[in-house]
Design a protein around this motif. Structure first.
Motif, mmCIF file in Angstrom:
data_model
loop_
_atom_site.group_PDB
_atom_site.id
_atom_site.type_symbol
_atom_site.label_atom_id
_atom_site.label_comp_id
_atom_site.label_asym_id
_atom_site.label_seq_id
_atom_site.Cartn_x
_atom_site.Cartn_y
_atom_site.Cartn_z
ATOM 1 N N ASP A 177 0.812 -1.219 0.000
ATOM 2 C CA ASP A 177 0.000 0.000 0.000
ATOM 3 C C ASP A 177 0.848 1.272 0.000
ATOM 4 N N SER A 178 2.087 1.145 -0.440
ATOM 5 C CA SER A 178 2.971 2.297 -0.514
ATOM 6 C C SER A 178 3.607 2.349 -1.895
ATOM 7 N N GLY A 179 4.429 3.353 -2.125
ATOM 8 C CA GLY A 179 5.148 3.484 -3.383
ATOM 9 C C GLY A 179 6.613 3.748 -3.099
ATOM 10 N N VAL A 180 7.269 4.454 -4.017
ATOM 11 C CA VAL A 180 8.690 4.771 -3.879
ATOM 12 C C VAL A 180 8.870 6.282 -3.927
ATOM 13 N N ASP A 181 9.659 6.804 -3.023
ATOM 14 C CA ASP A 181 10.009 8.218 -3.064
ATOM 15 C C ASP A 181 11.216 8.419 -3.981
ATOM 16 N N LYS A 182 12.362 7.857 -3.587
ATOM 17 C CA LYS A 182 13.601 7.983 -4.357
ATOM 18 C C LYS A 182 14.525 6.824 -4.007
ATOM 19 N N ILE A 183 15.530 6.635 -4.859
ATOM 20 C CA ILE A 183 16.689 5.831 -4.487
ATOM 21 C C ILE A 183 17.855 6.808 -4.333
ATOM 22 N N HIS A 224 30.671 15.136 -6.422
ATOM 23 C CA HIS A 224 29.694 15.409 -7.481
ATOM 24 C C HIS A 224 28.361 14.739 -7.154
ATOM 25 N N SER A 225 27.264 15.429 -7.430
ATOM 26 C CA SER A 225 25.919 14.897 -7.247
ATOM 27 C C SER A 225 25.118 15.133 -8.513
ATOM 28 N N ARG A 226 24.159 14.251 -8.775
ATOM 29 C CA ARG A 226 23.296 14.442 -9.934
ATOM 30 C C ARG A 226 22.039 13.591 -9.815
ATOM 31 N N GLU A 227 21.046 13.976 -10.604
ATOM 32 C CA GLU A 227 19.862 13.156 -10.802
ATOM 33 C C GLU A 227 20.099 12.323 -12.047
ATOM 34 N N PHE A 228 19.779 11.036 -11.990
ATOM 35 C CA PHE A 228 19.980 10.176 -13.147
ATOM 36 C C PHE A 228 19.123 10.658 -14.307
ATOM 37 N N LEU A 264 13.531 10.125 -9.717
ATOM 38 C CA LEU A 264 13.455 8.902 -8.928
ATOM 39 C C LEU A 264 14.803 8.480 -8.359
ATOM 40 N N MET A 265 15.901 8.790 -9.072
ATOM 41 C CA MET A 265 17.217 8.303 -8.669
ATOM 42 C C MET A 265 18.213 9.458 -8.620
ATOM 43 N N VAL A 266 18.879 9.606 -7.486
ATOM 44 C CA VAL A 266 19.918 10.628 -7.330
ATOM 45 C C VAL A 266 21.166 9.952 -6.773
#
Length: 204
Positions: free
Chosen positions: A121-127, A139-143, A149-151
């Motif tokens: 009954d839940s989903g995904v916030d981020k990985i 260094h950081s980035r969003e895929f 969804l993925m950082v």
């Protein structure tokens, strides 16, 4: 580490494939994984295939520590940011995001599997990925194409030729993790090397 910390830490099992799931990408050669009493060995040969370990229940994670041995080196990558990493340690954080009917029809199998990792009954916030790389420390980035969804964050860099690495990190703030995602990559850089994960501890 004191006795209280040892009792609180969660040791991830590495001697057996029980509880682990391997994801495979289309058109990318998978890694070869060997579980033994010495830990998890991942052989990379121009390859990549994540390993997923669903946790029995969501866990508030404040940090982690991994003991690693590496034989060989990743080939250098001319672009920025690096597309491969010796290790991407990802925390799958549950949330409200779910796949709608159209998205389920067109999503790749690994994306569908990712959303299956969320609690009922839940989903995904981020990985949130924390990387051991060969360059671009900090260094950081969003895929690209992940729609938030993925950082990833490159938090440590391995110097070429260094065999033993302690990969440890304390999070700026705790994250609730439903699963652990491990990626050892060499497909973009056409690299060949071996990584042995001798121990992995999550600090709740």
């Amino acid at each position: 580490m004191n006795r209280a910390a040892l009792l609180a830490a969660v040791m991830i099992p590495l001697s057996s494939p029980t509880g682990w799931q391997e994801l495979k990408f289309s058109k990318i050669t998978p890694n070869k994984n060997i579980f033994s009493q010495q830990g998890l060995e991942v052989a990379v040969d121009h390859s990549s295939s994540p390993l997923i370990f669903p946790l029995k229940e969501p866990l508030q994670v404040t940090g982690f520590k991994a003991e690693i041995e590496i034989e060989g080196n990743m080939n250098s990558f001319s672009g920025r940011p690096p597309e491969d990493a010796y290790l991407r340690l990802g925390l799958v954080v549950p949330g409200k995001r779910k796949l709608n009917m159209m998205e389920r029809m067109i999503a790749t199998e690994w994306v569908k599997k990712l959303f299956e990792l969320a609690p009922k009954d839940s989903g995904v916030d981020k990985i949130y990925f924390f990387n051991l790389g060969d360059s671009a420390l900090g260094h950081s980035r969003e895929f690209p194409g992940s729609k938030g969804l993925m950082v990833e964050h490159i938090i440590a860099v391995r110097d070429p030729g260094v065999k033993k690495v302690v990969f440890a990190h304390k999070l700026d703030k705790p994250l609730t993790a439903a699963a652990l995602w491990l990626s050892v990559d060499g497909d973009d850089t056409k690299s060949t090397y071996k990584l042995r994960l001798k121990s992995l501890i999550l600090n709740p």
